[in-house]
Design a protein around this motif. Structure first.
Motif, short mmCIF file in Angstrom:
data_model
loop_
_atom_site.label_atom_id
_atom_site.label_comp_id
_atom_site.label_asym_id
_atom_site.label_seq_id
_atom_site.Cartn_x
_atom_site.Cartn_y
_atom_site.Cartn_z
N ARG A 270 52.90 4.87 43.87
CA ARG A 270 51.94 5.94 44.13
C ARG A 270 52.54 7.00 45.05
O ARG A 270 52.17 8.17 45.00
CB ARG A 270 50.66 5.36 44.72
N LEU A 271 53.46 6.58 45.91
CA LEU A 271 54.07 7.50 46.87
C LEU A 271 55.35 8.15 46.34
O LEU A 271 56.05 8.83 47.08
CB LEU A 271 54.38 6.76 48.18
N GLY A 272 55.65 7.91 45.05
CA GLY A 272 56.76 8.63 44.44
C GLY A 272 58.02 7.82 44.21
O GLY A 272 59.01 8.36 43.70
N THR B 83 60.49 5.36 42.25
CA THR B 83 60.64 4.87 40.88
C THR B 83 60.51 3.35 40.90
O THR B 83 60.65 2.71 41.96
CB THR B 83 62.01 5.24 40.30
#
Length: 466
Positions: free
Chosen positions: A431-433, A435
């Protein structure tokens, strides 16, 4: 509770004192009062009964003088004055809160707010904090800090006039309360009852945490005998203190609402005095409707997600300053701050009667107000010192995986037992980016470097928890 011909079922306060009558009975007899101990000595109307204990009487619980009890038995005339005797079939000790928990005398949240606003002339935030503190906080199941249902309202300023105004308000409020609801070191009271013409000794029947403390001395706001109770949140504390903001302040760290006040407050007790019995009835009634918070309930899971989102939003705004505030001994130690916010949510929910998402947002607004105020008030060099400590404790000199570690620290701090599932960590990192590959790699590196370990398959725990 019930009167049927010669049979009664009733509640009252038992006084372990023989009636002042020379009656030739071989059984144990004590006095029963419908009034609480603090009211007996003040009331002009007296209404006592005699309780006779025989070999057939079943006693449940421990009897002590002043204790609240339920008595069932048959009634007979008593050859002394106009009293009656209850020949007790059973005597059961009862929780004192039942004396006050009367739904028919409770009033609405809107009415209570109106009374508070007409009593305390201060900011809406301080009025609300005082209001929430009256209700204590529901016990949080499996609370790792073993808190009870007390609440701490701490207000500070390095200004004698401002602090004294709070001191006088808190002191005046607690003096309005029945003695059973005030925190006193001595729980044994002696007084003479002129109606019976005997001396009475009673103990405080209130065994709940709904008792209120305000300091009697503005220079010594918390005596040593209360410090452990303060940390365990036994009782409700109103503490004003003349002090500069200190990010390691003992009182602020344990307070749900550590306010820094900028103006003196004013107050007027006349309306509060009139409505105080109704407010207390509401407090104790609501306490029965929301005695605990379950951290595994759906409502609290939602709040935990909102709290974590709020934390990251502030981390993006304030940067590393937030990390400095999260270390073990600081005001915003994350685990403690999360539990404090749960207390505020529980208090608001007791007032309203249920937990709703709008209450969760209200709690986070309060947390935001506190955070913004303290960041602006605390000297920057103190914050930088704490930030250096944070880096050494959690990240080491090479600052390994700071963002992933912060995520796991946040999740650990808002869990009850400190365990976080792999699925939960992955979901938050994505959710925080992160991968998927980077998220998995980060978890593996944190395990390899000894920051977290896997005590249960698929679940992690922080090693360097501070």
């Amino acid at each position: 509770m019930e009167i049927r011909e010669d049979y009664v079922s009733l509640r009252g306060f038992i006084i372990l004192r023989k009636p002042p009558c020379n009656v030739p009975f071989k059984y144990v007899e004590y006095i029963l009062s419908p009034l609480a101990p603090s009211e007996i000595s003040k009331s002009k109307l007296k209404a006592y009964a005699v309780v006779r204990i025989t070999e057939k009487t079943k006693i449940t619980g421990r009897l002590y003088s002043g204790g609240y009890v339920k008595v069932e038995g048959r009634v007979e005339p008593y050859p002394c004055g106009n009293m009656r005797v209850i020949i007790a079939d059973s005597i059961v000790t009862e929780d004192f809160s039942k004396y006050w928990a009367l739904e028919e005398y409770s009033i609405s949240p809107k009415e209570i707010r109106r009374v508070i606003s007409s009593t305390l002339y201060a900011s809406a935030e301080l009025q609300d904090s005082f209001l929430y503190s009256l209700f204590g906080a529901p016990y949080i199941m499996k609370n790792p800090l073993n808190w009870r249902e007390g609440y701490n309202l701490f207000v500070m300023k390095n200004n004698e006039r401002i602090v004294r105004s709070l001191f006088e308000f808190f002191k005046g409020f607690t003096e309005l309360l029945p003695r059973e609801l005030r925190v006193e070191r001595e729980d044994k009271w002696m007084f003479t009852d002129e109606f019976l013409d005997i001396d009475l000794k009673v103990f405080n029947p209130n065994n709940t945490d709904i008792r209120y403390y305000a300091p009697k001395n503005i220079r010594n706001v918390l005596p040593n005998w209360l410090k452990g109770k303060f940390e365990r949140k036994e009782f409700v504390y109103f503490i004003p203190r003349k002090s500069k903001p200190d990010i390691r302040d003992y009182y602020a760290k344990y307070s749900e609402t550590p306010f820094i006040l900028y103006e003196p407050i004013e107050f007027e007790f006349s309306e509060l005095r009139d409505y105080l019995p109704n407010i207390l009835a509401t407090v104790f009634w609501r306490r029965t409707t929301l005695p605990t918070l379950n951290p595994f309930s759906e409502e609290i899971k939602i709040f935990r997600e909102l709290f974590e989102y709020w934390l990251w939003k502030n981390r993006n705004e304030y940067g590393e300053i937030i990390d400095a505030l999260l270390v073990k001994d600081s005001l915003f130690n994350l685990n403690r701050r999360y539990l404090l916010s749960l207390n505020v949510l529980g208090s608001i929910s007791r007032l309203i009667g249920k937990i709703e998402k709008r209450h969760m947002n209200l709690v986070l607004n309060i947390e935001q107000e506190i955070l913004d105020t303290w960041i602006n008030e605390v000297p920057k060099d103190e914050i930088m010192t704490l930030l250096d400590e944070y880096k050494k404790t959690y990240l080491g000199e090479d600052r390994v995986l700071p963002k992933a570690l912060q995520v796991i620290l946040d999740l650990s701090s808002t869990s009850v037992d400190g365990l976080i599932s792999r699925e939960e960590i992955m979901k938050t990192l994505l959710r925080l980016g992160f991968t998927e590959t980077k998220a998995k790699e980060s978890i593996e590196k944190l395990v390899a470097n000894g920051y977290i370990y896997e005590p249960v398959s698929g679940f992690y725990k922080v090693v360097k928890s501070g």
